[in-house]
Scaffold this motif. Structure first.
Motif, PDB file in Angstrom:
ATOM      1  N   VAL A  31       4.905   7.303   1.897  1.00  0.00           N
ATOM      2  CA  VAL A  31       3.928   7.310   0.809  1.00  0.00           C
ATOM      3  C   VAL A  31       2.617   6.726   1.360  1.00  0.00           C
ATOM      4  O   VAL A  31       2.565   5.561   1.765  1.00  0.00           O
ATOM      5  N   VAL A  32       1.590   7.557   1.386  1.00  0.00           N
ATOM      6  CA  VAL A  32       0.310   7.141   1.958  1.00  0.00           C
ATOM      7  C   VAL A  32      -0.537   6.514   0.852  1.00  0.00           C
ATOM      8  O   VAL A  32      -0.965   7.193  -0.087  1.00  0.00           O
ATOM      9  N   VAL A  33      -0.752   5.214   0.961  1.00  0.00           N
ATOM     10  CA  VAL A  33      -1.548   4.476  -0.015  1.00  0.00           C
ATOM     11  C   VAL A  33      -2.986   4.451   0.499  1.00  0.00           C
ATOM     12  O   VAL A  33      -3.272   3.861   1.547  1.00  0.00           O
ATOM     13  N   THR A  34      -3.880   5.129  -0.212  1.00  0.00           N
ATOM     14  CA  THR A  34      -5.224   5.336   0.322  1.00  0.00           C
ATOM     15  C   THR A  34      -6.276   5.411  -0.786  1.00  0.00           C
ATOM     16  O   THR A  34      -5.945   5.693  -1.938  1.00  0.00           O
ATOM     17  N   GLN A  35      -7.514   5.163  -0.376  1.00  0.00           N
ATOM     18  CA  GLN A  35      -8.637   5.333  -1.304  1.00  0.00           C
ATOM     19  C   GLN A  35      -9.115   6.788  -1.280  1.00  0.00           C
ATOM     20  O   GLN A  35      -9.869   7.213  -2.139  1.00  0.00           O
ATOM     21  N   ASP A  36      -8.696   7.518  -0.240  1.00  0.00           N
ATOM     22  CA  ASP A  36      -9.071   8.930  -0.111  1.00  0.00           C
ATOM     23  C   ASP A  36      -8.224   9.798  -1.048  1.00  0.00           C
ATOM     24  O   ASP A  36      -7.181   9.358  -1.531  1.00  0.00           O
ATOM     25  N   GLY A  37      -8.678  11.017  -1.230  1.00  0.00           N
ATOM     26  CA  GLY A  37      -7.948  11.970  -2.072  1.00  0.00           C
ATOM     27  C   GLY A  37      -6.732  12.534  -1.358  1.00  0.00           C
ATOM     28  O   GLY A  37      -6.521  12.261  -0.170  1.00  0.00           O
ATOM     29  N   PRO A  38      -5.938  13.342  -2.074  1.00  0.00           N
ATOM     30  CA  PRO A  38      -4.688  13.860  -1.502  1.00  0.00           C
ATOM     31  C   PRO A  38      -4.885  14.938  -0.439  1.00  0.00           C
ATOM     32  O   PRO A  38      -3.964  15.218   0.324  1.00  0.00           O
ATOM     33  N   GLU A  39      -6.102  15.525  -0.348  1.00  0.00           N
ATOM     34  CA  GLU A  39      -6.237  16.706   0.521  1.00  0.00           C
ATOM     35  C   GLU A  39      -6.009  16.401   2.006  1.00  0.00           C
ATOM     36  O   GLU A  39      -5.558  17.255   2.748  1.00  0.00           O
ATOM     37  N   LYS A  40      -6.281  15.143   2.432  1.00  0.00           N
ATOM     38  CA  LYS A  40      -6.100  14.840   3.860  1.00  0.00           C
ATOM     39  C   LYS A  40      -4.687  14.346   4.192  1.00  0.00           C
ATOM     40  O   LYS A  40      -4.349  14.149   5.353  1.00  0.00           O
ATOM     41  N   VAL A  41      -3.894  14.105   3.166  1.00  0.00           N
ATOM     42  CA  VAL A  41      -2.546  13.564   3.409  1.00  0.00           C
ATOM     43  C   VAL A  41      -1.667  14.635   4.056  1.00  0.00           C
ATOM     44  O   VAL A  41      -1.587  15.751   3.545  1.00  0.00           O
ATOM     45  N   PRO A  42      -1.042  14.329   5.210  1.00  0.00           N
ATOM     46  CA  PRO A  42      -0.249  15.336   5.904  1.00  0.00           C
ATOM     47  C   PRO A  42       0.895  15.860   5.046  1.00  0.00           C
ATOM     48  O   PRO A  42       1.422  15.137   4.182  1.00  0.00           O
ATOM     49  N   GLN A  43       1.269  17.100   5.323  1.00  0.00           N
ATOM     50  CA  GLN A  43       2.376  17.749   4.618  1.00  0.00           C
ATOM     51  C   GLN A  43       3.639  16.921   4.752  1.00  0.00           C
ATOM     52  O   GLN A  43       3.899  16.346   5.808  1.00  0.00           O
ATOM     53  N   GLY A  44       4.380  16.865   3.683  1.00  0.00           N
ATOM     54  CA  GLY A  44       5.648  16.130   3.742  1.00  0.00           C
ATOM     55  C   GLY A  44       5.495  14.674   3.337  1.00  0.00           C
ATOM     56  O   GLY A  44       6.483  13.975   3.149  1.00  0.00           O
ATOM     57  N   CYS A  45       4.236  14.198   3.215  1.00  0.00           N
ATOM     58  CA  CYS A  45       4.000  12.813   2.784  1.00  0.00           C
ATOM     59  C   CYS A  45       3.548  12.832   1.323  1.00  0.00           C
ATOM     60  O   CYS A  45       3.031  13.828   0.831  1.00  0.00           O
ATOM     61  N   HIS A  46       3.701  11.715   0.661  1.00  0.00           N
ATOM     62  CA  HIS A  46       3.234  11.582  -0.714  1.00  0.00           C
ATOM     63  C   HIS A  46       1.901  10.832  -0.723  1.00  0.00           C
ATOM     64  O   HIS A  46       1.656   9.996   0.139  1.00  0.00           O
ATOM     65  N   HIS A  47       1.078  11.152  -1.714  1.00  0.00           N
ATOM     66  CA  HIS A  47      -0.227  10.497  -1.841  1.00  0.00           C
ATOM     67  C   HIS A  47      -0.178   9.470  -2.970  1.00  0.00           C
ATOM     68  O   HIS A  47       0.377   9.737  -4.035  1.00  0.00           O
ATOM     69  N   TRP A  48      -0.715   8.289  -2.710  1.00  0.00           N
ATOM     70  CA  TRP A  48      -0.801   7.265  -3.753  1.00  0.00           C
ATOM     71  C   TRP A  48      -2.197   6.663  -3.697  1.00  0.00           C
ATOM     72  O   TRP A  48      -2.560   6.049  -2.712  1.00  0.00           O
ATOM     73  N   ARG A  49      -2.952   6.869  -4.747  1.00  0.00           N
ATOM     74  CA  ARG A  49      -4.344   6.389  -4.735  1.00  0.00           C
ATOM     75  C   ARG A  49      -4.402   4.891  -5.030  1.00  0.00           C
ATOM     76  O   ARG A  49      -3.710   4.395  -5.916  1.00  0.00           O
ATOM     77  N   VAL A  50      -5.237   4.181  -4.266  1.00  0.00           N
ATOM     78  CA  VAL A  50      -5.430   2.750  -4.480  1.00  0.00           C
ATOM     79  C   VAL A  50      -6.926   2.491  -4.610  1.00  0.00           C
ATOM     80  O   VAL A  50      -7.733   3.158  -3.957  1.00  0.00           O
ATOM     81  N   GLY A  51      -7.287   1.554  -5.493  1.00  0.00           N
ATOM     82  CA  GLY A  51      -8.706   1.246  -5.677  1.00  0.00           C
ATOM     83  C   GLY A  51      -9.270   0.556  -4.446  1.00  0.00           C
ATOM     84  O   GLY A  51     -10.308   0.922  -3.907  1.00  0.00           O
ATOM     85  N   ASP A  52      -8.546  -0.458  -3.950  1.00  0.00           N
ATOM     86  CA  ASP A  52      -8.986  -1.194  -2.762  1.00  0.00           C
ATOM     87  C   ASP A  52      -7.792  -1.405  -1.834  1.00  0.00           C
ATOM     88  O   ASP A  52      -6.986  -2.309  -2.035  1.00  0.00           O
ATOM     89  N   GLY A  53      -7.710  -0.568  -0.840  1.00  0.00           N
ATOM     90  CA  GLY A  53      -6.585  -0.625   0.111  1.00  0.00           C
ATOM     91  C   GLY A  53      -6.733  -1.719   1.149  1.00  0.00           C
ATOM     92  O   GLY A  53      -5.906  -1.843   2.052  1.00  0.00           O
ATOM     93  N   THR A  54      -7.800  -2.523   1.028  1.00  0.00           N
ATOM     94  CA  THR A  54      -7.974  -3.625   1.977  1.00  0.00           C
ATOM     95  C   THR A  54      -7.647  -4.970   1.317  1.00  0.00           C
ATOM     96  O   THR A  54      -7.710  -6.005   1.971  1.00  0.00           O
ATOM     97  N   SER A  55      -7.309  -4.954   0.020  1.00  0.00           N
ATOM     98  CA  SER A  55      -7.021  -6.219  -0.656  1.00  0.00           C
ATOM     99  C   SER A  55      -5.522  -6.370  -0.876  1.00  0.00           C
ATOM    100  O   SER A  55      -4.804  -5.387  -1.086  1.00  0.00           O
ATOM    101  N   VAL A  56      -5.062  -7.629  -0.834  1.00  0.00           N
ATOM    102  CA  VAL A  56      -3.640  -7.913  -1.062  1.00  0.00           C
ATOM    103  C   VAL A  56      -3.230  -7.376  -2.437  1.00  0.00           C
ATOM    104  O   VAL A  56      -2.201  -6.712  -2.577  1.00  0.00           O
ATOM    105  N   GLU A  57      -4.074  -7.635  -3.452  1.00  0.00           N
ATOM    106  CA  GLU A  57      -3.753  -7.209  -4.813  1.00  0.00           C
ATOM    107  C   GLU A  57      -3.581  -5.697  -4.883  1.00  0.00           C
ATOM    108  O   GLU A  57      -2.625  -5.196  -5.479  1.00  0.00           O
ATOM    109  N   GLY A  58      -4.518  -4.978  -4.267  1.00  0.00           N
ATOM    110  CA  GLY A  58      -4.474  -3.517  -4.285  1.00  0.00           C
ATOM    111  C   GLY A  58      -3.197  -3.013  -3.625  1.00  0.00           C
ATOM    112  O   GLY A  58      -2.511  -2.123  -4.154  1.00  0.00           O
ATOM    113  N   ILE A  59      -2.863  -3.594  -2.464  1.00  0.00           N
ATOM    114  CA  ILE A  59      -1.684  -3.133  -1.716  1.00  0.00           C
ATOM    115  C   ILE A  59      -0.406  -3.463  -2.486  1.00  0.00           C
ATOM    116  O   ILE A  59       0.488  -2.619  -2.622  1.00  0.00           O
TER     117      ILE A  59
END
Ligand SMILES: Nc1ncnc2c1ncn2[C@@H]1O[C@H](COP(=O)(O)OP(=O)(O)O)[C@@H](O)[C@H]1O
Ligand SMILES: [Mg+2]
Length: 402
Positions: A31-59
């Motif tokens: 599961v790719v936790v990212t601020q980016d959209g799902p279009e760049k996530v490689p096939q076979g992986c899941h997309h999970w949007r995060v507001g701030d992927g650099t903060s402990v709270e966000g992660i």
């Protein structure tokens, strides 16, 4: 299926190579936790949007959401240097195994790192953490010039200065304004050649070692925009010149408490041959280094990273079969890439050695970083052939900006 949270605030190509490698292992749900959209996530992986992927709270919030949807989390991983402590904090909060907070802190905080290493008797630069302008001046009196002044938690030579006089130091300190909570690090300047020492460490045992040579050191490249950086993976690293670092390198991992990680250390070789440890990250190196390691061993090291971190295993033996090297393309000037000249001439002379290349793209804004705007990777069983080819590439190809 075991669920893996892969935190990648932004999905850069360098990171995606590790995501794809993790996804290529059977039995894991990535599961790719990212601020980016799902279009760049490689096939076979899941997309999970995060507001701030650099903060402990966000992660932590994202990981909790992932766990709710798919059940328990096997690992929380990420490649980016500046989120290693946050990842470790999230693991601790959620009870997920992996590099711990204290180890991540030792690998992120260059002052703490050097204190721990020096206490263990391992060679590294004298250092002082500066909380004020005056402490900077006092450090210079104690350590002497030249000094290196840098952030304690920097990366990519950001805000890193070599200073040779009180006047220069005064200038840098005035700009950096060190204060409690916003410290700067002063270090004795180490003279020598610069290298990496990379490992795959599993359950506290260094099971794989790699050395790369920097031509020249990153700070020299950063300070001189006409230099095109080169990095060489020598054909063999089992030579007497490297014996001292083979002894010191694994001890560094041990005293820092590294349990299971792909590590990237940097070190200097003094003119007398003795090693001085510079810094270490508990994560794989950037700048195409993992690719270089792959070419030198005829083995996919992105996959080796994934196996080490997700399965805690390594396929051995890993044999070094080739020397490999990377030339990073850039040139003096500002603006956007205007022209890339003499590629055909370089192709004619060393094209048969090139295994991978990305030329600077005309129109793209200049990247001031030492990695420049493109690269060429060459490979051959003989280190000298690789070094010569890199020399030809950087002496031939010219990147112009306008
Ligand atoms: N104490 C030092 N002596 C000599 N050169 C140094 C020293 N510290 C840093 N440098 C130079 O600056 C570069 C960047 O410093 P480093 O500590 O590796 O930070 P970063 O995290 O930015 O890579 C190094 O690769 C090296 O070329
Ligand atoms: Mg460094």
């Amino acid at each position: 299926m075991r669920t893996v949270v892969f935190v990648a605030p932004f999905l850069m190509e360098a990171t995606l190579k590790f995501v794809r490698a993790a996804a290529s292992l059977p039995g894991f749900r990535i599961v790719v936790v990212t601020q980016d959209g799902p279009e760049k996530v490689p096939q076979g992986c899941h997309h999970w949007r995060v507001g701030d992927g650099t903060s402990v709270e966000g992660i932590v919030e994202a990981a909790r959401g992932v766990a709710k949807q798919w059940g328990g989390i096997h690992r929380i991983v990420g490649i980016l240097e500046n989120i290693q402590e946050q990842l470790a904090a999230a693991r601790e909060i959620l009870g997920v195994p992996g590099t711990t907070r204290i180890v991540a802190e030792r690998c992120r905080d260059k002052s703490l790192m050097k204190t721990v290493l020096r206490e263990a008797g391992l060679p590294c630069a004298k250092h002082r953490l500066l909380r004020s302008h005056d402490e900077g001046m006092a450090a210079a009196k104690e350590i002497g010039f030249p000094l290196v002044i840098k952030p304690p938690d920097g990366a990519g030579c950001r805000s890193t200065y070599q200073v040779s006089s009180f006047e220069e130091l005064n200038h840098v300190l005035t700009e950096l304004r060190p204060s409690p909570g916003h410290e700067a690090l002063a270090e004795e300047f180490i003279t020598g050649d610069e290298f990496s020492f990379d490992t795959i460490t599993i359950h506290g045992k260094v099971l794989f070692k790699n050395i790369l040579r920097y031509l020249p050191g990153p700070l020299d490249v950063t300070r001189n925009e006409w230099i095109q950086w080169c990095v060489v993976a020598p054909r063999t690293i089992d030579t007497p010149e490297f014996a001292p670092i083979h002894a010191v390198g694994p001890k560094v991992n041990e005293v820092l408490g590294i349990h299971t990680a792909f590590t990237h250390m940097e070190w200097f070789r003094r003119p007398d041959g003795s090693p001085v440890v510079s810094e270490i990250g508990a994560r794989p190196p950037g700048a195409q280094f993992t690719t270089l390691m792959s070419y030198a061993h005829g083995r996919n090291f992105y996959r080796a990273w994934a196996q080490a971190i997700l399965e805690e295993r390594i396929e051995i033996p890993i044999e070094r079969t080739h020397a490999a090297g990377c030339a990073y393309l850039r040139g003096p000037g500002q603006g956007r890439v205007a022209r890339v000249l003499n590629v055909d001439k370089a192709q004619e002379r060393v094209g048969h050695l090139v295994v991978e290349a990305k030329l600077p793209q005309v129109g793209k804004p200049k990247n001031a970083h030492y990695e420049g705007d493109g690269y060429v990777i060459v490979r051959h069983p003989d280190t000298q052939v690789v070094e010569q080819a890199l020399k030809i590439i950087v002496e031939t190809i010219r990147t112009e900006y306008a």
